[in-house]
Design a protein around this motif. Structure first.
Motif, PDB file in Angstrom:
ATOM      1  N   VAL A 103      47.162  46.031  46.250  1.00  0.00           N
ATOM      2  CA  VAL A 103      47.450  45.633  44.871  1.00  0.00           C
ATOM      3  C   VAL A 103      46.153  45.239  44.180  1.00  0.00           C
ATOM      4  O   VAL A 103      45.186  44.835  44.821  1.00  0.00           O
ATOM      5  CB  VAL A 103      48.443  44.451  44.803  1.00  0.00           C
ATOM      6  N   MET A 104      46.153  45.376  42.859  1.00  0.00           N
ATOM      7  CA  MET A 104      45.036  44.877  42.063  1.00  0.00           C
ATOM      8  C   MET A 104      45.548  43.828  41.101  1.00  0.00           C
ATOM      9  O   MET A 104      46.472  44.081  40.322  1.00  0.00           O
ATOM     10  CB  MET A 104      44.369  45.989  41.262  1.00  0.00           C
ATOM     11  N   TYR A 105      44.954  42.650  41.164  1.00  0.00           N
ATOM     12  CA  TYR A 105      45.201  41.654  40.124  1.00  0.00           C
ATOM     13  C   TYR A 105      44.072  41.754  39.114  1.00  0.00           C
ATOM     14  O   TYR A 105      42.892  41.638  39.469  1.00  0.00           O
ATOM     15  CB  TYR A 105      45.274  40.228  40.672  1.00  0.00           C
ATOM     16  N   ASP A 106      44.419  41.999  37.854  1.00  0.00           N
ATOM     17  CA  ASP A 106      43.420  42.162  36.808  1.00  0.00           C
ATOM     18  C   ASP A 106      43.353  40.914  35.934  1.00  0.00           C
ATOM     19  O   ASP A 106      44.147  40.731  35.016  1.00  0.00           O
ATOM     20  CB  ASP A 106      43.748  43.385  35.949  1.00  0.00           C
ATOM     21  N   GLY A 107      42.403  40.046  36.245  1.00  0.00           N
ATOM     22  CA  GLY A 107      42.178  38.840  35.442  1.00  0.00           C
ATOM     23  C   GLY A 107      40.925  38.954  34.600  1.00  0.00           C
ATOM     24  O   GLY A 107      40.311  37.942  34.241  1.00  0.00           O
ATOM     25  N   SER A 108      40.555  40.188  34.265  1.00  0.00           N
ATOM     26  CA  SER A 108      39.269  40.424  33.588  1.00  0.00           C
ATOM     27  C   SER A 108      39.212  39.871  32.174  1.00  0.00           C
ATOM     28  O   SER A 108      38.126  39.695  31.628  1.00  0.00           O
ATOM     29  CB  SER A 108      38.960  41.925  33.573  1.00  0.00           C
ATOM     30  N   THR A 109      40.371  39.603  31.552  1.00  0.00           N
ATOM     31  CA  THR A 109      40.347  39.041  30.195  1.00  0.00           C
ATOM     32  C   THR A 109      40.377  37.517  30.212  1.00  0.00           C
ATOM     33  O   THR A 109      40.302  36.876  29.155  1.00  0.00           O
ATOM     34  CB  THR A 109      41.555  39.547  29.384  1.00  0.00           C
ATOM     35  N   LEU A 110      40.470  36.946  31.404  1.00  0.00           N
ATOM     36  CA  LEU A 110      40.546  35.488  31.534  1.00  0.00           C
ATOM     37  C   LEU A 110      39.164  34.885  31.745  1.00  0.00           C
ATOM     38  O   LEU A 110      38.180  35.605  31.966  1.00  0.00           O
ATOM     39  CB  LEU A 110      41.445  35.130  32.725  1.00  0.00           C
ATOM     40  N   SER A 111      39.101  33.576  31.702  1.00  0.00           N
ATOM     41  CA  SER A 111      37.851  32.907  32.057  1.00  0.00           C
ATOM     42  C   SER A 111      37.573  33.107  33.536  1.00  0.00           C
ATOM     43  O   SER A 111      38.480  33.455  34.314  1.00  0.00           O
ATOM     44  CB  SER A 111      37.960  31.405  31.751  1.00  0.00           C
TER      45      SER A 111
ATOM     46  N   ASP B 103      46.148  35.084  48.767  1.00  0.00           N
ATOM     47  CA  ASP B 103      46.816  34.254  49.769  1.00  0.00           C
ATOM     48  C   ASP B 103      48.190  34.810  50.112  1.00  0.00           C
ATOM     49  O   ASP B 103      48.625  34.765  51.278  1.00  0.00           O
ATOM     50  CB  ASP B 103      46.945  32.815  49.264  1.00  0.00           C
ATOM     51  N   PHE B 104      48.890  35.334  49.112  1.00  0.00           N
ATOM     52  CA  PHE B 104      50.221  35.902  49.353  1.00  0.00           C
ATOM     53  C   PHE B 104      50.113  37.265  50.035  1.00  0.00           C
ATOM     54  O   PHE B 104      50.772  37.523  51.040  1.00  0.00           O
ATOM     55  CB  PHE B 104      50.978  36.038  48.031  1.00  0.00           C
ATOM     56  N   ALA B 105      49.267  38.148  49.486  1.00  0.00           N
ATOM     57  CA  ALA B 105      49.184  39.532  49.973  1.00  0.00           C
ATOM     58  C   ALA B 105      48.707  39.619  51.411  1.00  0.00           C
ATOM     59  O   ALA B 105      49.210  40.442  52.199  1.00  0.00           O
ATOM     60  CB  ALA B 105      48.263  40.344  49.065  1.00  0.00           C
TER      61      ALA B 105
ATOM     62  N   SER C  58      46.000  44.686  51.030  1.00  0.00           N
ATOM     63  CA  SER C  58      44.665  44.435  50.482  1.00  0.00           C
ATOM     64  C   SER C  58      44.750  44.120  48.995  1.00  0.00           C
ATOM     65  O   SER C  58      45.705  44.494  48.306  1.00  0.00           O
ATOM     66  CB  SER C  58      43.757  45.638  50.708  1.00  0.00           C
ATOM     67  N   VAL C  59      43.730  43.423  48.493  1.00  0.00           N
ATOM     68  CA  VAL C  59      43.701  43.019  47.080  1.00  0.00           C
ATOM     69  C   VAL C  59      42.376  43.430  46.451  1.00  0.00           C
ATOM     70  O   VAL C  59      41.306  43.148  46.981  1.00  0.00           O
ATOM     71  CB  VAL C  59      43.890  41.498  46.922  1.00  0.00           C
ATOM     72  N   GLU C  60      42.504  44.099  45.319  1.00  0.00           N
ATOM     73  CA  GLU C  60      41.349  44.435  44.475  1.00  0.00           C
ATOM     74  C   GLU C  60      41.394  43.528  43.251  1.00  0.00           C
ATOM     75  O   GLU C  60      42.477  43.215  42.747  1.00  0.00           O
ATOM     76  CB  GLU C  60      41.418  45.901  44.052  1.00  0.00           C
TER      77      GLU C  60
END
Length: 285
Positions: free
Chosen positions: A100-108, A121-123, A129-131
């Motif tokens: 999975v990919m979590y995209d937090g690129s617009t966040l601080s 932590d969940f995955a 795997s996490v991107e």
């Protein structure tokens, strides 16, 4: 066979090639990508976006991929791309996504770290795997909306981000954008080198469609291990669709005849991309 990103990217990084990641939303795309990748003996990443999973999308896509993956003698990653909804990411993991990919690129930076760490932590409990993304790749979203300007990844933030989140792969912004380019991009290879020297994990290039081959190869030589590709597939499907519409002699063409030009155009692009990233004969050895 289904595997996670670590299974394919660590080897790619060590041997300086990249693994192609294709967005796959239906049977024609999934089947053509997998058949072609197996012919080329290439590992492959099947990517899905959040909007592809609306309605019964989870059931359709995962049932197809999980149902056929064991018949292919190459590593296959089922990857959720650019997800921002953490609950949806958890649902994807329960449905059988291996990455999975979590995209937090617009966040601080701090918010991106906190949310990415929650996903990791969940995955990792499920060997998924996490991107994540640091910096921001702009351009156009699938629905045509403007994703904003790209913000280059800051090398000095990379090590801290990876250490605090424990991500498995990191998407970096070095000059590409999503969608179809209106002008040729110019990748910032010195910035990439600096990031690669620091990063403990494989690096990902988003916006690979339309990027000149020589620049892609240079990026791979200097640290990129995964290339995201979608716009070029959509263009190929459209070209195949036009051929299909003008080449039929029957008013009721058989499905295999109707879809053949689309699959042929797709296959040409997929082979070209596999050769571009150097992943042929890097599947099962």
């Amino acid at each position: 066979m289904l595997v996670n990103l670590n299974r394919v990217l660590l080897k790619a990084r060590k041997e300086k090639y990249a693994v192609p990641a294709f967005d796959c939303t239906d049977d024609i795309l999934i089947r053509t990508v997998l058949d072609t990748a197996e012919e080329q003996n290439s590992p492959v990443i099947l990517m899905v976006l959040e909007h592809d999973l609306k309605g019964k999308g989870f059931d359709y896509i995962t049932s197809i991929v999980k149902g056929v993956s064991h018949r292919y003698n190459i590593p296959i990653v089922l990857h959720l791309d650019h997800a921002t909804d953490i609950e949806l990411i958890k649902k994807a993991i329960h449905y059988g996504f291996t990455s999975v990919m979590y995209d937090g690129s617009t966040l601080s930076f701090e918010e991106n770290v906190a949310n990415t760490k929650e996903v990791v932590d969940f995955a990792h409990q499920y060997n998924v795997s996490v991107e994540a993304e640091l910096g921001r790749v702009g351009g156009n979203e699938i629905d045509g909306t403007d994703a904003g300007e790209s913000l280059l990844t800051e090398p000095e933030e990379v090590l801290r981000f990876v250490n605090e989140t424990k991500v498995d792969a990191l998407a970096v912004s070095i000059g590409t954008s999503h969608g179809v380019y209106v002008a040729e991009p110019e990748l910032n290879i010195p910035r990439l080198k600096e990031i690669s020297d620091i990063s403990p994990v494989p690096l990902v290039l988003h916006g690979g469609s339309g990027t000149p081959i020589n620049q892609v190869k240079n990026a791979i030589e200097n640290g990129i291990s995964k290339i995201n590709l979608y716009a070029d597939l959509r263009i190929a499907m459209f070209e195949g669709l036009k051929k299909a519409a003008t080449s039929q002699s029957r008013i009721d063409p058989l499905p295999d005849q109707l879809f053949l030009p689309i699959k042929e155009e797709l296959k040409k692009v997929i082979v070209n991309k596999i050769e571009m990233v150097g992943s042929q004969n890097k599947g099962i050895e």
